[in-house]
Write an enzyme that holds these catalytic residues in place. Structure first.
Site, PDB file in Angstrom:
ATOM      1  N   VAL A  80      55.685  22.463  69.395  1.00 15.67           N
ATOM      2  CA  VAL A  80      54.310  22.024  69.196  1.00 15.67           C
ATOM      3  C   VAL A  80      54.287  20.517  69.430  1.00 15.67           C
ATOM      4  O   VAL A  80      55.164  19.789  68.952  1.00 15.67           O
ATOM      5  CB  VAL A  80      53.798  22.386  67.783  1.00 15.67           C
ATOM      6  N   GLY A  88      49.092  24.811  62.203  1.00 17.38           N
ATOM      7  CA  GLY A  88      49.154  26.263  62.340  1.00 17.38           C
ATOM      8  C   GLY A  88      49.346  26.711  63.777  1.00 17.38           C
ATOM      9  O   GLY A  88      49.435  27.904  64.052  1.00 17.38           O
ATOM     10  N   GLY A  90      51.996  26.374  65.741  1.00 12.24           N
ATOM     11  CA  GLY A  90      53.292  27.023  65.930  1.00 12.24           C
ATOM     12  C   GLY A  90      53.254  28.471  65.487  1.00 12.24           C
ATOM     13  O   GLY A  90      53.777  29.366  66.165  1.00 12.24           O
ATOM     14  N   GLU A 112      67.600  31.406  68.246  1.00 11.42           N
ATOM     15  CA  GLU A 112      68.568  30.411  67.791  1.00 11.42           C
ATOM     16  C   GLU A 112      67.785  29.138  67.558  1.00 11.42           C
ATOM     17  O   GLU A 112      66.950  28.755  68.369  1.00 11.42           O
ATOM     18  CB  GLU A 112      69.638  30.178  68.868  1.00 11.42           C
ATOM     19  N   TYR A 126      59.865  30.750  60.806  1.00 10.19           N
ATOM     20  CA  TYR A 126      60.424  32.025  61.260  1.00 10.19           C
ATOM     21  C   TYR A 126      60.646  32.971  60.088  1.00 10.19           C
ATOM     22  O   TYR A 126      60.315  34.159  60.161  1.00 10.19           O
ATOM     23  CB  TYR A 126      61.724  31.801  62.033  1.00 10.19           C
TER      24      TYR A 126
END
Length: 153
Positions: A80, A88, A90, A112, A126
Site C-alpha cells: 500500500v 483499510g 491493504g 511469505e 494476514y
C-alpha cells in the site's frame, strides 16, 4: 475513499514506481538473501496476476497472485502506498485476491512475509484474515527473517 481494484498490466508509471519503492523498501529492511519481493519482469510471468487499487487518479496499492497450479496460490507483492496506509486499502486488496482465488478454484493460499518488527502490521492483517503460520513451502527454505503463512479456502 472509493477504491477501484483492477488487473494491472504493469505499464503505468505509478504502478512501476510503487513496485520500485516496494523493492527498495524490502532491501532496506531485510538482508538481501531474505528478500523475496518480485520486480516488474518477474511479475510479468503468465502465472502471476497483478491488481492495482485506485482512488480516482491516485494509486493506493498493489497485490499479486502467483498460481503455480490449479489448486495452490501464493500472495505476492502486497504493498500500500505510504499515503494510504491505515485506510483499510491493504485489507481490501487482500480480500479481492482471496475472492479471485476462490473463483479460480484455488484451495490453499500461501505467503511469505518478513519476521522483522517492520512487518508486524502485515502479519497481523494476514492473521486477521484467517492465515496461520506454517513452515516454508515451494522453493522457500527456512529463514529466520521470513514468516510463512497459509490459509485454506
Amino acid at each position: 475513499m472509493t477504491l477501484h481494484i483492477r488487473t494491472d498490466d504493469l505499464s503505468g508509471a505509478a504502478t512501476r514506481q510503487l513496485i520500485g519503492s516496494h523493492l527498495a523498501g524490502m532491501y532496506d529492511t531485510s538482508p538481501a538473501d531474505s528478500v523475496h519481493a518480485l520486480g516488474i519482469d518477474e511479475l510479468q510471468d503468465p502465472a502471476i496476476t497483478v491488481w492495482s487499487a485506485w482512488d480516482g487518479e491516485d494509486l493506493v496499492g498493489i497485490g499479486a497472485l502467483h498460481q503455480p497450479d490449479a489448486t495452490r496460490g501464493e500472495l505476492k507483492s502486497m504493498r500500500v502506498a505510504d499515503d494510504f496506509r491505515g485506510t483499510g486499502a491493504g485489507r481490501a486488496i487482500l480480500r479481492h485476491i482471496v475472492d479471485e482465488a476462490k473463483t479460480r478454484g484455488i484451495e490453499t493460499l500461501w505467503l511469505e512475509t518478513g519476521s522483522e518488527d517492520f512487518f508486524a502490521p502485515a502479519r497481523a492483517l494476514y492473521a486477521s484474515e484467517g492465515f496461520t503460520e506454517c513452515g516454508p513451502f515451494g522453493r522457500y527454505l527456512p529463514d529466520p527473517n521470513s514468516t510463512f503463512m497459509t490459509r485454506t479456502l
